[in-house]
Scaffold this active site. Structure first.
Site, PDB file in Angstrom:
ATOM      1  N   VAL A  50       0.813  -1.221   0.000  1.00 39.37           N
ATOM      2  CA  VAL A  50       0.000   0.000   0.000  1.00 39.37           C
ATOM      3  C   VAL A  50       0.847   1.271   0.000  1.00 39.37           C
ATOM      4  CG1 VAL A  50      -2.130  -0.934   0.994  1.00 39.37           C
ATOM      5  CG2 VAL A  50      -0.285  -0.214   2.514  1.00 39.37           C
ATOM      6  N   LYS A  51       2.084   1.174   0.416  1.00 36.95           N
ATOM      7  CA  LYS A  51       3.007   2.318   0.466  1.00 36.95           C
ATOM      8  C   LYS A  51       2.350   3.560   1.053  1.00 36.95           C
ATOM      9  CE  LYS A  51       6.344   0.680  -2.908  1.00 36.95           C
ATOM     10  NZ  LYS A  51       5.623  -0.433  -3.570  1.00 36.95           N
ATOM     11  N   ARG A  52       1.748   3.414   2.229  1.00 37.83           N
ATOM     12  CA  ARG A  52       1.156   4.553   2.905  1.00 37.83           C
ATOM     13  C   ARG A  52       2.213   5.286   3.720  1.00 37.83           C
ATOM     14  NH1 ARG A  52      -2.248   2.875  -0.357  1.00 37.83           N
ATOM     15  NH2 ARG A  52      -4.459   2.674   0.140  1.00 37.83           N
TER      16      ARG A  52
END
Lengths: 294, 294
Positions: B100-102
């Site tokens: 998700v690379k949040r």
């Protein structure tokens, strides 16, 4: 490729700014906020929050900024509520800057662009935020989709929190800080977009589609020429996170008409009563408008 | 605060690695992939993709990595399909690293952690990826939630694409590169987590919960001590994006048993036929296993 000038996000912002001022109402339905509004911290509570937002924002503010995190934490039902919020606001003439801070390698950014930019996108917003850790040059999918659809893009350059300074100030092989290097790339992209629009017969746009998230929390932007970027600035951190209207005016002295100052908690705390929310937005809106009027 | 050692993501990975090897099957249902599988590029096509993935992955691979972007672009229905994928895989004993690379400021990261980490999270995965542009020290919510729930965290340090090099190699006020500085912080966090686990009576863990996304695409990690991080490495970019099993072996020579090499397109292209997909996973899995066996 560039859409007609009157359809660009910058032009739409110019129009709502003339009517309502530049203030952006951040919509952050965190668990604590839902509780303080007497709502349950679940999908029903979120839908009730969306109802209040849709009832209140149009007419009192030109732009809203929903924070995706607080919808994602309710799973698909949260995203359904977010879709209703985004489309309802846009139908009511309120601009939506969706704060998603996405950013990945090129092929993955195609997927994110398809999610958030353009009329076919299920969560198509007027503008989104993106994060450049994987390189601004990897963001071609976002740049093209924004140009094509007349959407805006805000690349995080200087964030409102203190923990981002070490990385954002770091110096690359080209001798420039990460911040300066991002602003330079945005300037080049905006210049090209404006030239293209002019060549296509539209009025040469003064302001391009590629903006920056840039906070006024860390003082004056020493050695950075903000006006030269030719884009808009989303300035978070007003109120609860620290910056005052005077800080805004100082930071953006070279381009006060290109700033979208955003406040969330300090305004939402006045809700859910529509009258008190309206008063809070109106009071801060006046302060910001006069500070940036210079 | 640390959960029992046998519940940690590192231990779960150790177990699936012993059985299936380290290879991670990336699940990237991009529009082009759906089409090549004869599926429509819509929510129904995505559900059919999830069916094939759930039918095929268990038994042939220990870990899958769904790419959130390609679910998000189908709106709430895409997220519903993603929830079914994540819970179905975990029920079948397959580890899920949700890509998700949040990453945002601290209070917003609370929302993201509630979305993706722990048994209460609607999209609770075994591990997630996070992006540090806003500062790794702003990620307290992720660190605590990962520790509390026995989940893993992969902070993007060195991405597989060329465009990320300028920023990731930039040098901060502390005289260290962004990459080196992130690895050092992760090492400190892992050391503290391992000490805490030991103090709570568990065996001192050799490998902590805080990992890095670190590609083998850019050669040897000069001047970086990967083994000292005491965490796992998710290594994307195998196959379609460039790295070979030999590159992996060279890059992670100091800690070959802590690597999760991930391939997506090069494997999924063999689908949707379950037999051909199985053969592709098995062939690359053998190559990777023997390269990392040293």
């Amino acid at each position: 490729m560039a859409g007609p000038a009157q359809d660009s996000f910058a032009r739409r912002f110019e129009a709502v700014r003339a009517k309502h001022g530049p203030l952006v109402l951040g919509l952050d339905p965190a668990a604590s906020l839902l509780r303080s509004w007497g709502l349950p911290d679940d999908a029903d509570g979120l839908e009730a929050f969306v109802d209040v937002a849709l009832d209140t924002a149009p007419g009192i503010v030109g732009t809203v900024k929903p924070q995706s995190a607080f919808f994602e934490c309710h799973g698909w039902q949260g995203i359904k509520a977010l879709q209703r919020l985004v489309s309802g606001m846009r139908e009511a003439g309120v601009l939506v800057v969706l704060d998603v801070k996405r950013g990945d390698v090129g092929s993955t950014n195609d997927g994110y662009a398809a999610a958030y930019l353009g009329s076919e996108a299920p969560l198509g917003a007027d503008a989104i935020t993106v994060t450049p850790y994987l390189g601004i040059e990897a963001m071609g999918a976002f740049f093209s989709a924004a140009l094509r659809s007349g959407s805006g893009l805000f690349v995080v350059v200087r964030s409102s929190n203190p923990e981002g300074r070490l990385l954002q100030r770091a110096v690359g092989d080209d001798g420039q800080s990460v911040e300066a290097s991002l602003l330079r790339t945005l300037a080049e992209r905006n210049a090209a977009a404006c030239r293209e629009a002019a060549a296509a017969g539209a009025d040469e746009r003064q302001v391009g589609p590629f903006g920056a998230v840039f906070t006024a929390n860390h003082g004056r932007p020493e050695n950075l020429d903000l006006a030269a970027m030719r884009g808009l600035f989303l300035a978070p951190g007003l109120g609860a996170q620290g910056a005052s209207p005077a800080d805004l005016a100082e930071c953006f002295a070279s381009c006060p008409d290109r700033v979208l100052p955003s406040a969330s908690r300090s305004l939402l705390e006045a809700g859910p009563d529509a009258g008190r929310l309206r008063d809070a937005v109106s009071a801060l809106g006046d302060e910001v408008r006069s500070a940036l009027a210079g």
